[in-house]
Design an enzyme around this catalytic site. Sequence first.
Site, PDB file in Angstrom:
ATOM      1  N   VAL A 141      -7.354  -5.988   1.724  1.00 51.71           N
ATOM      2  CA  VAL A 141      -6.566  -5.506   0.586  1.00 51.71           C
ATOM      3  C   VAL A 141      -5.723  -6.645   0.018  1.00 51.71           C
ATOM      4  O   VAL A 141      -5.153  -7.433   0.762  1.00 51.71           O
ATOM      5  CB  VAL A 141      -5.639  -4.345   1.008  1.00 51.71           C
ATOM      6  CG1 VAL A 141      -4.991  -3.707  -0.224  1.00 51.71           C
ATOM      7  CG2 VAL A 141      -6.405  -3.295   1.813  1.00 51.71           C
TER       8      VAL A 141
ATOM      9  N   ASP B  38      11.764   2.821   4.718  1.00 50.48           N
ATOM     10  CA  ASP B  38      11.375   1.451   5.055  1.00 50.48           C
ATOM     11  C   ASP B  38      12.501   0.811   5.856  1.00 50.48           C
ATOM     12  O   ASP B  38      13.669   1.177   5.704  1.00 50.48           O
ATOM     13  CB  ASP B  38      11.111   0.633   3.784  1.00 50.48           C
ATOM     14  CG  ASP B  38      10.237  -0.581   4.048  1.00 50.48           C
ATOM     15  OD1 ASP B  38       9.020  -0.503   3.807  1.00 50.48           O
ATOM     16  OD2 ASP B  38      10.775  -1.606   4.526  1.00 50.48           O
TER      17      ASP B  38
ATOM     18  N   ILE C 140       0.830  -1.199   0.000  1.00 48.44           N
ATOM     19  CA  ILE C 140       0.000   0.000   0.000  1.00 48.44           C
ATOM     20  C   ILE C 140       0.869   1.255   0.000  1.00 48.44           C
ATOM     21  O   ILE C 140       0.577   2.234  -0.680  1.00 48.44           O
ATOM     22  CB  ILE C 140      -0.938   0.003   1.227  1.00 48.44           C
ATOM     23  CG1 ILE C 140      -1.958  -1.133   1.120  1.00 48.44           C
ATOM     24  CG2 ILE C 140      -1.648   1.345   1.365  1.00 48.44           C
ATOM     25  CD1 ILE C 140      -2.764  -1.350   2.390  1.00 48.44           C
TER      26      ILE C 140
ATOM     27  N   TYR D 241      -3.781  -6.913  17.337  1.00 48.55           N
ATOM     28  CA  TYR D 241      -3.792  -6.058  16.142  1.00 48.55           C
ATOM     29  C   TYR D 241      -4.941  -5.065  16.220  1.00 48.55           C
ATOM     30  O   TYR D 241      -4.755  -3.856  15.995  1.00 48.55           O
ATOM     31  CB  TYR D 241      -3.930  -6.940  14.899  1.00 48.55           C
ATOM     32  CG  TYR D 241      -3.947  -6.173  13.601  1.00 48.55           C
ATOM     33  CD1 TYR D 241      -2.762  -5.709  13.034  1.00 48.55           C
ATOM     34  CD2 TYR D 241      -5.137  -5.924  12.928  1.00 48.55           C
ATOM     35  CE1 TYR D 241      -2.764  -5.001  11.837  1.00 48.55           C
ATOM     36  CE2 TYR D 241      -5.152  -5.229  11.738  1.00 48.55           C
ATOM     37  CZ  TYR D 241      -3.965  -4.772  11.189  1.00 48.55           C
ATOM     38  OH  TYR D 241      -3.981  -4.083  10.006  1.00 48.55           O
TER      39      TYR D 241
END
Length: 258
Positions: free
Chosen positions: A188, A46, A27, A155
């Site tokens: 997704v 990242d 994403i 989560y």
Amino acid sequence: MSETMTDYTTLFRLDGKRALLIGAGGIGREAALALAAHGAEVICADKDPLTAKATAADTGGEALELDITDAAAVHRAARELGDLDVVVLTAATNVRKGILDYAPEEFDRVVALNLKATFTVLQAFGRGMVERGTGSIVVFSSVRGFVVEPGQSVYAATKAGAIQLVKTAAAEFGAAGVRVNAIAPGVVETPLTDQIKNDPGWYRAYATKGALGRWSKPTELAGAVVFLASDAAGYVTGSTVMVDGGWTAVDGRFTPPA
């Protein structure tokens, strides 16, 4: 053109803006491409330097190796990068297990990235924006911040916590002209969801949960990022934009007869 008129043709443009995209794969990669396409200079960060470099190459931007669970590294990056107009945080992790099976180290790992690091990013990069009196921060949450299923306890808790951090940052930074918002995707198509995609029944159940009857693609999250980063969202802060295909709007998976 009168000073009181808005040029709507440039409302979503980001020309001259510097954006930091944290979490440059999946994403995040699409978000970086969209930001760059609208004129932003994008710094692709990242933990994996190869991922950062690959996305930076595609956007014509800069690559940055950054582990946001290292608070000192985040604060150092905030100082070294200087003025930023946009910060987008997509990085997250999940351990899908029942509460009774969760190990303490797994709990700590998910909380460290999804919640503690979100706080660190808001603190480190929010400080500079508040001092300058401008900026937009976009944090990725999830539908799991609102609705849950077995195996998603930690989560879901972190994603709900991220939404509350966003609201609080919006309240604290707003007087300085800094906006802070969240995006909550549904399901997704990314490499991280291979476990689900490889199970036909599971895949179909998720596809039919939302109003659109399908999974989303990473490209379909990018528009919300551009919107929240741009002047088009100049009066939007403390909000969570649901990009979930109607997941949280639909009550159950059964369609009763009309």
